[in-house]
Scaffold this motif. Structure first.
Motif, short mmCIF file in Angstrom:
data_model
loop_
_atom_site.label_atom_id
_atom_site.label_comp_id
_atom_site.label_asym_id
_atom_site.label_seq_id
_atom_site.Cartn_x
_atom_site.Cartn_y
_atom_site.Cartn_z
N THR A 1 0.95 -1.11 0.06
CA THR A 1 0.00 -0.17 0.01
C THR A 1 0.98 1.21 -0.10
OG1 THR A 1 0.00 0.31 2.26
CG2 THR A 1 -1.75 -1.20 1.28
N GLU B 1 1.34 3.10 2.49
CA GLU B 1 1.69 3.17 3.88
C GLU B 1 3.25 2.82 4.01
OE1 GLU B 1 -0.64 2.08 6.99
OE2 GLU B 1 -2.30 2.50 5.95
N THR C 1 4.76 1.36 6.44
CA THR C 1 4.53 0.38 6.89
C THR C 1 4.22 -1.08 6.49
OG1 THR C 1 2.69 0.72 8.43
CG2 THR C 1 4.94 1.37 9.25
N SER C 2 3.89 -0.90 5.25
CA SER C 2 3.45 -2.10 4.48
C SER C 2 4.27 -2.74 3.72
CB SER C 2 2.22 -1.68 3.48
OG SER C 2 2.96 -0.93 2.41
N SER D 1 3.54 -5.03 11.55
CA SER D 1 3.73 -4.25 10.40
C SER D 1 5.27 -4.67 9.59
CB SER D 1 3.97 -2.82 10.76
OG SER D 1 4.97 -2.67 11.91
#
Length: 124
Positions: free
Chosen positions: A11, A13, A15-16, A51
């Motif tokens: 994604t 983000e 942390t993806s 994560s």
């Protein structure tokens, strides 16, 4: 009770997962899961936070498929990709080229001084 299956995707983000196409998984001595991807991305999965931490590989490392990861000491890891074999130092964040311009699909560490390396079109 059955097992739970969870699917992770890339994604926007930080942390993806850094990529949706995974080529290798490796659990180190600290029980962390390292992930190597199609586009040369590397990440570590944090089980507690659920994560990912993305590892930035720079220098001579080309963004191509990561085929294998292997811990050789608590802070050093061999990383094989389509451009060669590299040594990553997690403490210093430095990457050293061991073999270059050879597509390495796999390797086996016999001992501290010897590796068998499986290449694509260049034998062992």
């Amino acid at each position: 009770m059955g097992n739970t299956v969870r699917v992770y995707n890339k994604t926007n983000e930080a942390t993806s997962l850094p990529d949706d196409e995974i080529h290798c998984l490796y659990e180190d001595s600290k029980k962390r899961l390292w992930i190597g991807t199609e586009n040369g991305n590397l990440a570590i999965y944090n089980r507690i936070k659920d994560s990912f931490t993305r590892i930035m590989l720079t220098g001579t490392f080309k963004k191509t498929q990561i085929f294998k990861i292997l811990e050789i000491s608590p802070s050093q890891y061999y990383i094989a990709n389509y451009q060669g074999l590299f040594l990553y130092n997690e403490q210093t964040k430095q990457l050293k080229t061991i073999l270059s311009k050879i597509p390495i699909r796999d390797f086996y560490r016999v001992d501290a001084n010897h590796l068998f390396v499986a290449t694509e079109g260049n034998a062992v």
